[in-house]
Design a protein around this motif. Sequence first.
Motif, PDB file in Angstrom:
ATOM      1  N   LEU A   2       9.714  24.131  -3.116  1.00  0.00           N
ATOM      2  CA  LEU A   2       9.904  22.986  -2.238  1.00  0.00           C
ATOM      3  C   LEU A   2       9.064  21.815  -2.714  1.00  0.00           C
ATOM      4  O   LEU A   2       7.930  21.989  -3.121  1.00  0.00           O
ATOM      5  CB  LEU A   2       9.469  23.336  -0.821  1.00  0.00           C
ATOM      6  CG  LEU A   2      10.220  24.475  -0.179  1.00  0.00           C
ATOM      7  CD1 LEU A   2       9.517  24.861   1.106  1.00  0.00           C
ATOM      8  CD2 LEU A   2      11.648  24.079   0.100  1.00  0.00           C
ATOM      9  N   ARG A   3       9.663  20.647  -2.622  1.00  0.00           N
ATOM     10  CA  ARG A   3       8.879  19.460  -2.930  1.00  0.00           C
ATOM     11  C   ARG A   3       8.128  19.053  -1.678  1.00  0.00           C
ATOM     12  O   ARG A   3       8.703  18.987  -0.606  1.00  0.00           O
ATOM     13  CB  ARG A   3       9.799  18.318  -3.360  1.00  0.00           C
ATOM     14  CG  ARG A   3       9.991  18.254  -4.861  1.00  0.00           C
ATOM     15  CD  ARG A   3      10.462  16.880  -5.242  1.00  0.00           C
ATOM     16  NE  ARG A   3      11.737  16.612  -4.585  1.00  0.00           N
ATOM     17  CZ  ARG A   3      12.107  15.399  -4.203  1.00  0.00           C
ATOM     18  NH1 ARG A   3      11.292  14.385  -4.365  1.00  0.00           N
ATOM     19  NH2 ARG A   3      13.280  15.199  -3.643  1.00  0.00           N
ATOM     20  N   ARG A   4       6.863  18.795  -1.796  1.00  0.00           N
ATOM     21  CA  ARG A   4       6.118  18.368  -0.625  1.00  0.00           C
ATOM     22  C   ARG A   4       5.603  16.973  -0.805  1.00  0.00           C
ATOM     23  O   ARG A   4       4.973  16.654  -1.803  1.00  0.00           O
ATOM     24  CB  ARG A   4       4.945  19.318  -0.366  1.00  0.00           C
ATOM     25  CG  ARG A   4       5.450  20.608   0.173  1.00  0.00           C
ATOM     26  CD  ARG A   4       4.355  21.399   0.820  1.00  0.00           C
ATOM     27  NE  ARG A   4       4.889  22.749   0.961  1.00  0.00           N
ATOM     28  CZ  ARG A   4       4.597  23.713   0.124  1.00  0.00           C
ATOM     29  NH1 ARG A   4       3.758  23.520  -0.854  1.00  0.00           N
ATOM     30  NH2 ARG A   4       5.128  24.889   0.301  1.00  0.00           N
ATOM     31  N   ASN A   5       5.894  16.174   0.164  1.00  0.00           N
ATOM     32  CA  ASN A   5       5.471  14.789   0.100  1.00  0.00           C
ATOM     33  C   ASN A   5       4.243  14.621   0.991  1.00  0.00           C
ATOM     34  O   ASN A   5       4.309  14.803   2.190  1.00  0.00           O
ATOM     35  CB  ASN A   5       6.620  13.917   0.596  1.00  0.00           C
ATOM     36  CG  ASN A   5       6.353  12.456   0.305  1.00  0.00           C
ATOM     37  OD1 ASN A   5       5.198  12.069   0.167  1.00  0.00           O
ATOM     38  ND2 ASN A   5       7.403  11.673   0.221  1.00  0.00           N
ATOM     39  N   HIS A   8       3.961  12.744   4.455  1.00  0.00           N
ATOM     40  CA  HIS A   8       4.552  13.265   5.671  1.00  0.00           C
ATOM     41  C   HIS A   8       3.632  14.240   6.402  1.00  0.00           C
ATOM     42  O   HIS A   8       3.920  14.675   7.490  1.00  0.00           O
ATOM     43  CB  HIS A   8       5.876  13.952   5.363  1.00  0.00           C
ATOM     44  CG  HIS A   8       6.975  12.969   5.180  1.00  0.00           C
ATOM     45  ND1 HIS A   8       7.541  12.297   6.227  1.00  0.00           N
ATOM     46  CD2 HIS A   8       7.585  12.510   4.057  1.00  0.00           C
ATOM     47  CE1 HIS A   8       8.470  11.492   5.772  1.00  0.00           C
ATOM     48  NE2 HIS A   8       8.515  11.596   4.450  1.00  0.00           N
ATOM     49  N   ILE A   9       2.531  14.598   5.739  1.00  0.00           N
ATOM     50  CA  ILE A   9       1.595  15.495   6.400  1.00  0.00           C
ATOM     51  C   ILE A   9       0.697  14.646   7.272  1.00  0.00           C
ATOM     52  O   ILE A   9      -0.159  13.916   6.803  1.00  0.00           O
ATOM     53  CB  ILE A   9       0.775  16.288   5.365  1.00  0.00           C
ATOM     54  CG1 ILE A   9       1.728  17.136   4.538  1.00  0.00           C
ATOM     55  CG2 ILE A   9      -0.262  17.135   6.058  1.00  0.00           C
ATOM     56  CD1 ILE A   9       1.075  17.850   3.395  1.00  0.00           C
ATOM     57  N   SER A  10       0.935  14.694   8.580  1.00  0.00           N
ATOM     58  CA  SER A  10       0.218  13.772   9.449  1.00  0.00           C
ATOM     59  C   SER A  10      -0.848  14.511  10.244  1.00  0.00           C
ATOM     60  O   SER A  10      -0.879  15.725  10.307  1.00  0.00           O
ATOM     61  CB  SER A  10       1.193  13.103  10.401  1.00  0.00           C
ATOM     62  OG  SER A  10       1.627  14.046  11.351  1.00  0.00           O
ATOM     63  N   GLU A  11      -1.693  13.716  10.850  1.00  0.00           N
ATOM     64  CA  GLU A  11      -2.744  14.287  11.687  1.00  0.00           C
ATOM     65  C   GLU A  11      -2.249  14.479  13.110  1.00  0.00           C
ATOM     66  O   GLU A  11      -2.953  15.004  13.965  1.00  0.00           O
ATOM     67  CB  GLU A  11      -3.968  13.368  11.681  1.00  0.00           C
ATOM     68  CG  GLU A  11      -4.666  13.308  10.335  1.00  0.00           C
ATOM     69  CD  GLU A  11      -5.133  14.677   9.863  1.00  0.00           C
ATOM     70  OE1 GLU A  11      -5.806  15.373  10.641  1.00  0.00           O
ATOM     71  OE2 GLU A  11      -4.791  15.062   8.730  1.00  0.00           O
ATOM     72  N   TYR A  12      -1.058  14.024  13.351  1.00  0.00           N
ATOM     73  CA  TYR A  12      -0.453  14.086  14.683  1.00  0.00           C
ATOM     74  C   TYR A  12      -0.153  15.531  15.034  1.00  0.00           C
ATOM     75  O   TYR A  12       0.592  16.201  14.334  1.00  0.00           O
ATOM     76  CB  TYR A  12       0.832  13.271  14.636  1.00  0.00           C
ATOM     77  CG  TYR A  12       1.429  12.923  15.959  1.00  0.00           C
ATOM     78  CD1 TYR A  12       1.182  11.701  16.554  1.00  0.00           C
ATOM     79  CD2 TYR A  12       2.264  13.814  16.609  1.00  0.00           C
ATOM     80  CE1 TYR A  12       1.748  11.366  17.763  1.00  0.00           C
ATOM     81  CE2 TYR A  12       2.840  13.498  17.816  1.00  0.00           C
ATOM     82  CZ  TYR A  12       2.580  12.267  18.388  1.00  0.00           C
ATOM     83  OH  TYR A  12       3.153  11.955  19.583  1.00  0.00           O
ATOM     84  N   GLU A  13      -0.776  16.035  16.098  1.00  0.00           N
ATOM     85  CA  GLU A  13      -0.554  17.441  16.439  1.00  0.00           C
ATOM     86  C   GLU A  13      -0.127  17.582  17.890  1.00  0.00           C
ATOM     87  O   GLU A  13      -0.621  16.885  18.758  1.00  0.00           O
ATOM     88  CB  GLU A  13      -1.829  18.259  16.215  1.00  0.00           C
ATOM     89  CG  GLU A  13      -2.126  18.479  14.764  1.00  0.00           C
ATOM     90  CD  GLU A  13      -3.289  19.429  14.560  1.00  0.00           C
ATOM     91  OE1 GLU A  13      -3.900  19.856  15.563  1.00  0.00           O
ATOM     92  OE2 GLU A  13      -3.594  19.742  13.396  1.00  0.00           O
ATOM     93  N   ILE A  14       0.795  18.474  18.132  1.00  0.00           N
ATOM     94  CA  ILE A  14       1.219  18.758  19.493  1.00  0.00           C
ATOM     95  C   ILE A  14       0.970  20.242  19.748  1.00  0.00           C
ATOM     96  O   ILE A  14       1.430  21.079  18.979  1.00  0.00           O
ATOM     97  CB  ILE A  14       2.722  18.477  19.684  1.00  0.00           C
ATOM     98  CG1 ILE A  14       3.063  17.039  19.292  1.00  0.00           C
ATOM     99  CG2 ILE A  14       3.149  18.765  21.107  1.00  0.00           C
ATOM    100  CD1 ILE A  14       4.528  16.835  19.028  1.00  0.00           C
TER     101      ILE A  14
END
Lengths: 290, 268
Positions: A2-5, A8-14
């Motif tokens: 998988l390509r990982r960008n 797009h890895i954000s600190e936003y957590e739910i």
Amino acid sequence: MLRRNKKHISEYEILISAKPGFSLPNVRELWEYRDLLFLFVQREFISKYRQTVLGPLWYIIQPLLLSGIFTVVFGNIAQLPTDGVPPILFYLCGLATWGYFGQSFEGAANSLVLNAHLMSKVYFPRVIAPLSAIASKFMMFFIQFSLFMVCYFYFKFFTQVGAHLHFTNTIFMVPYLFLIAICLSLGAGLLMAAATAKYRDLIHMIGFMIQLWMYATPIIFPATEFPPRWRFLIFINPMATVVEGVRLAFLGQGYWTNKCLFAASAISFVVLILGLLAFAKTEKNFIDTV
Amino acid sequence: MSNNKKYVIEVNHLSKLYDLGIIGSHTLRESIDRSWQRYRNRAVQLAPPSPFTGRQGPFPNSMWALKDVSFNVEYGEIIGVIGRNGCGKSTLLKILSRITEPTSGTALIRGRISSLLEVGTGFHGELSGRENIYLNGAILGMRRKEIDKHLEQIVEFSEIGKYIDTPVKRYSSGMYVRLAFAVAAHLNQQVLMIDEVLAVGDHAFQQKCLEKTRRMAGTGRTILFVSHDIDAVASLCHKCIYMEDGEIVEIGKPSEVIPLYTQAKKAA
């Protein structure tokens, strides 16, 4: 592979979990959804008047008709006094003020059930729905209040009784009075919305409740009609203070004490908090029962 | 809960109890009775389900729609969820998209999430296509500015063309679907949930949607895809979750998991 960008890895957590107990709305989240609030208001406004010939003119026709009926029934037939103010002005003032409250309350109370189809599909802060119901009534209020002002100036400059009409200092309190009306309609509406989500029967009660509440509010009669001993009973209802205050501000006639103002503020605030708590409790799982 | 930043979704022992009796007419008295019992049995209610009781919940007339479900999803993965009707797929998605709360367990989602659970949700018939793009986008969690940026692409993708300012109640169902998918496909959310939406529209548009979904995952977006369309799952997903009776039977490569499901379906 998988390509990982990385971006797009954000600190936003739910974190999703069962949250027992009570909570108040998350203001930061509401702010993030402010555009949705605006678009809900727009939706309500457009959908109501598209394909009607008269459009928002209905906002003017309704209170005019109602004031006319009130003048005949309560003014001429029942001969209820209006504090020396021309009856039509007296009723219009009360109806514009009450109209905003009543419509807001009704809109907020119906908001959960009306938007259930949406809420069963998508997450958004649920309280946006009642908030937008209340915000969308501003326009109506603005138009109806303008109507009142037009009639006011007509009576002031073109009739004999106009000489008694005058603004008073209470006019500076009007924004605060509306804050009370907004808090109360939101709080009571949220309580009702939470209750209707569980007991659908109550939907049929909303219209009736509004009507009863209206007659308990000094709209077709001045509060001074009540003997001083029992007057406080009327002012348990914060809307009585609001309507009397607005009338005093613009017509120069109205019952006004600091005690009433204090009681109205306190009661509205308590109702608002109760409403928010009850709504938050209901919104978590109401979709399972509708 | 592990602190492994590798995963975009971490689901830990998620369970959801449905109260079948509560739907319909309840008297106030019953309701008060129930609340009181609930309150006294709170520990029982919030306890995770026992592995031996099947779907039957701790109360009469209650059932586990989801039972002790755990899995992790990596960044950029497309996960397919398959299983028969009533196996808990939709309940899982509903919990993950915060429509309803779980009874016990947790789920951690890193990134903004959006769900496309049914086509045209939040569309209002009286509003024009353009107005609906904004409304639907906002419902799905987009800001106006973001929608402004993508408006042209959305209109183009939807193939609505000159009808964009027509009220959507005059749209054909195909146009409706295309517009709805176009909005969702241009969301900026890092996690997207799709439930059976591709089952509509004509074949060419379905292919276009699948292609778009694949490309979205290619740019690091994570997608949870619930479908009865085995072919779509097989061609699209990196990983597959097979559910049965509210529990996960198998997680793995689609080529390994899908045969299990088709066999079970034949046997039933």
